[in-house]
Design a protein around this motif. Structure first.
Motif, PDB file in Angstrom:
ATOM      1  N   GLY A   1     -17.538-115.784  52.461  1.00  8.50           N
ATOM      2  CA  GLY A   1     -16.272-116.184  52.190  1.00  8.50           C
ATOM      3  C   GLY A   1     -15.485-115.048  51.853  1.00  8.50           C
ATOM      4  O   GLY A   1     -14.248-115.153  52.386  1.00  8.50           O
ATOM      5  N   ASN A   2     -15.625-114.082  51.040  1.00  6.33           N
ATOM      6  CA  ASN A   2     -14.648-112.955  50.863  1.00  6.33           C
ATOM      7  C   ASN A   2     -14.640-112.172  52.092  1.00  6.33           C
ATOM      8  O   ASN A   2     -13.395-111.770  52.253  1.00  6.33           O
ATOM      9  N   TYR A   3     -15.581-111.904  52.811  1.00  4.28           N
ATOM     10  CA  TYR A   3     -15.564-111.169  53.998  1.00  4.28           C
ATOM     11  C   TYR A   3     -14.456-111.935  55.060  1.00  4.28           C
ATOM     12  O   TYR A   3     -13.855-111.383  55.755  1.00  4.28           O
ATOM     13  N   LEU A   4     -14.740-113.056  55.207  1.00  2.76           N
ATOM     14  CA  LEU A   4     -13.940-113.935  56.141  1.00  2.76           C
ATOM     15  C   LEU A   4     -12.519-113.725  55.636  1.00  2.76           C
ATOM     16  O   LEU A   4     -11.498-113.698  56.344  1.00  2.76           O
ATOM     17  N   ALA A   5     -12.349-114.010  54.384  1.00  3.02           N
ATOM     18  CA  ALA A   5     -10.936-114.084  53.843  1.00  3.02           C
ATOM     19  C   ALA A   5     -10.322-112.362  53.946  1.00  3.02           C
ATOM     20  O   ALA A   5      -8.919-112.596  54.423  1.00  3.02           O
ATOM     21  N   ASP A   6     -10.998-111.569  53.901  1.00  5.94           N
ATOM     22  CA  ASP A   6     -10.523-110.132  54.412  1.00  5.94           C
ATOM     23  C   ASP A   6     -10.126-110.039  55.729  1.00  5.94           C
ATOM     24  O   ASP A   6      -8.995-109.681  56.089  1.00  5.94           O
ATOM     25  N   TYR A   7     -10.901-110.760  56.568  1.00  7.05           N
ATOM     26  CA  TYR A   7     -10.693-110.818  58.198  1.00  7.05           C
ATOM     27  C   TYR A   7      -9.024-111.497  58.189  1.00  7.05           C
ATOM     28  O   TYR A   7      -8.240-110.929  59.038  1.00  7.05           O
ATOM     29  N   LEU A   8      -8.889-112.909  57.610  1.00  7.72           N
ATOM     30  CA  LEU A   8      -7.778-113.488  57.823  1.00  7.72           C
ATOM     31  C   LEU A   8      -6.501-112.576  57.187  1.00  7.72           C
ATOM     32  O   LEU A   8      -5.489-112.694  57.833  1.00  7.72           O
ATOM     33  N   LYS A   9      -6.960-112.098  55.942  1.00  4.05           N
ATOM     34  CA  LYS A   9      -5.724-111.402  55.494  1.00  4.05           C
ATOM     35  C   LYS A   9      -5.354-110.269  56.467  1.00  4.05           C
ATOM     36  O   LYS A   9      -3.835-110.008  56.621  1.00  4.05           O
ATOM     37  N   TYR A  10      -6.067-109.569  56.965  1.00  2.89           N
ATOM     38  CA  TYR A  10      -5.814-108.450  57.913  1.00  2.89           C
ATOM     39  C   TYR A  10      -5.298-108.973  59.056  1.00  2.89           C
ATOM     40  O   TYR A  10      -3.978-108.588  59.554  1.00  2.89           O
ATOM     41  N   TYR A  11      -5.822-110.131  59.934  1.00  2.00           N
ATOM     42  CA  TYR A  11      -5.032-110.613  61.002  1.00  2.00           C
ATOM     43  C   TYR A  11      -3.705-111.387  60.612  1.00  2.00           C
ATOM     44  O   TYR A  11      -2.709-111.112  61.585  1.00  2.00           O
TER      45      TYR A  11
ATOM     46  N   SER B   1       2.599-117.433  54.837  1.00  4.41           N
ATOM     47  CA  SER B   1       2.885-117.103  56.198  1.00  4.41           C
ATOM     48  C   SER B   1       4.324-117.532  56.695  1.00  4.41           C
ATOM     49  O   SER B   1       4.612-118.692  56.366  1.00  4.41           O
ATOM     50  N   PRO B   2       5.208-116.716  57.263  1.00  5.12           N
ATOM     51  CA  PRO B   2       6.440-117.231  57.814  1.00  5.12           C
ATOM     52  C   PRO B   2       6.172-118.087  58.983  1.00  5.12           C
ATOM     53  O   PRO B   2       7.276-118.624  59.334  1.00  5.12           O
ATOM     54  N   ASP B   3       5.113-118.027  59.696  1.00  2.00           N
ATOM     55  CA  ASP B   3       4.953-118.669  61.024  1.00  2.00           C
ATOM     56  C   ASP B   3       4.584-119.832  60.819  1.00  2.00           C
ATOM     57  O   ASP B   3       3.791-120.374  60.159  1.00  2.00           O
ATOM     58  N   PRO B   4       5.442-120.789  61.252  1.00  3.90           N
ATOM     59  CA  PRO B   4       5.128-122.436  61.137  1.00  3.90           C
ATOM     60  C   PRO B   4       3.728-122.755  61.593  1.00  3.90           C
ATOM     61  O   PRO B   4       3.051-123.746  61.164  1.00  3.90           O
ATOM     62  N   ALA B   5       3.489-122.192  62.573  1.00  9.54           N
ATOM     63  CA  ALA B   5       1.923-122.511  63.184  1.00  9.54           C
ATOM     64  C   ALA B   5       0.838-122.135  62.208  1.00  9.54           C
ATOM     65  O   ALA B   5      -0.080-122.861  62.102  1.00  9.54           O
ATOM     66  N   LEU B   6       1.140-120.981  61.625  1.00  2.00           N
ATOM     67  CA  LEU B   6       0.014-120.692  60.523  1.00  2.00           C
ATOM     68  C   LEU B   6       0.081-121.760  59.295  1.00  2.00           C
ATOM     69  O   LEU B   6      -0.923-122.069  58.839  1.00  2.00           O
TER      70      LEU B   6
ATOM     71  N   ASP C   1      -1.638-110.292  58.327  1.00 10.96           N
ATOM     72  CA  ASP C   1      -0.447-109.231  57.988  1.00 10.96           C
ATOM     73  C   ASP C   1      -0.178-108.207  59.056  1.00 10.96           C
ATOM     74  O   ASP C   1       0.719-107.876  59.125  1.00 10.96           O
ATOM     75  N   HIS C   2      -1.189-108.324  60.293  1.00  6.30           N
ATOM     76  CA  HIS C   2      -0.921-107.706  61.350  1.00  6.30           C
ATOM     77  C   HIS C   2      -0.356-108.374  62.752  1.00  6.30           C
ATOM     78  O   HIS C   2      -0.481-108.055  63.794  1.00  6.30           O
ATOM     79  N   ARG C   3      -0.129-109.857  62.171  1.00  2.46           N
ATOM     80  CA  ARG C   3       0.499-110.791  63.012  1.00  2.46           C
ATOM     81  C   ARG C   3      -0.401-111.046  64.240  1.00  2.46           C
ATOM     82  O   ARG C   3       0.223-111.154  65.330  1.00  2.46           O
ATOM     83  N   ARG C   4      -1.693-111.021  64.092  1.00  2.00           N
ATOM     84  CA  ARG C   4      -2.522-111.554  65.193  1.00  2.00           C
ATOM     85  C   ARG C   4      -3.057-112.854  65.044  1.00  2.00           C
ATOM     86  O   ARG C   4      -4.174-112.910  64.359  1.00  2.00           O
ATOM     87  N   PHE C   5      -2.101-113.773  65.198  1.00  2.00           N
ATOM     88  CA  PHE C   5      -2.436-114.935  64.613  1.00  2.00           C
ATOM     89  C   PHE C   5      -3.574-116.026  65.211  1.00  2.00           C
ATOM     90  O   PHE C   5      -4.283-116.766  64.433  1.00  2.00           O
TER      91      PHE C   5
END
Length: 172
Positions: A52-62, A107-112, A64-68
């Motif tokens: 779970g922590n590793y997946l959360a790290d992935y999500l945070k990175y993506y 996130s500011p993105d409505p889709a997210l 933050d780098h706008r790779r939605f």
């Protein structure tokens, strides 16, 4: 190329998580690898918190780098694991899931935001063997309430309003 290197060595759970992400995010989860990760998580429930922590790290990175698109893949993987894994150690896993939902809602993105809202509703509908009352839902209460009171005029904001009403119901 991904932000991580495909692992040849290292912890098995990280290799399994790395392998579920496709080269092209439009392909969605790599189904065979997701099945392997699910099996691994079911047979090693003490590793759920690390997964779970590793997946959360992935999500945070993506996010933050706008790779939605990749963030959506990470969230879908977490939802599938949450549906499949029901054990005594699920509470640590749920904390990672709620952090991921919070990151999507911030996130500011409505889709997210929509993805975070629907994920929260799916989570709220899961029947737990032993409910945990120590979780902190304060952020979700304030966020969903503020989203319900927003006065957006476009279709995305109206869709968010409808979802947020369901989210507020899910909190009860």
């Amino acid at each position: 190329k991904q932000w991580y290197q495909r692992r040849v060595r290292g912890p098995r759970y990280k290799r399994h998580v790395d392998n579920i992400f496709p080269v092209d995010p439009k392909d969605g989860l790599v189904k065979g690898e997701m099945q392997k990760l699910t099996y691994y998580a079911l047979t090693n429930p003490r590793k759920l918190d690390r997964i779970g922590n590793y997946l959360a790290d992935y999500l945070k990175y993506y996010v933050d780098h706008r790779r939605f698109e990749f963030a959506a893949v990470a969230m879908k993987a977490m939802e599938q694991l949450l549906q499949a894994c029901r054990s005594a150690s699920i509470n640590l896993f749920v904390e990672s899931f709620l952090r991921m939902v919070q990151k999507l809602l911030e996130s500011p993105d409505p889709a997210l935001q929509i993805l975070g809202s629907t994920s929260f509703v799916h989570f709220a509908n899961i029947q737990e063997d032993t409910p945990s009352y120590h979780r902190r839902y304060d952020f979700f209460v304030s966020k969903f309430s503020s989203m319900c009171w927003s006065n957006g005029k476009n279709d995305t904001n109206r869709a968010l309003d409808r979802l947020d009403l369901r989210d507020c119901k899910a909190l009860s």
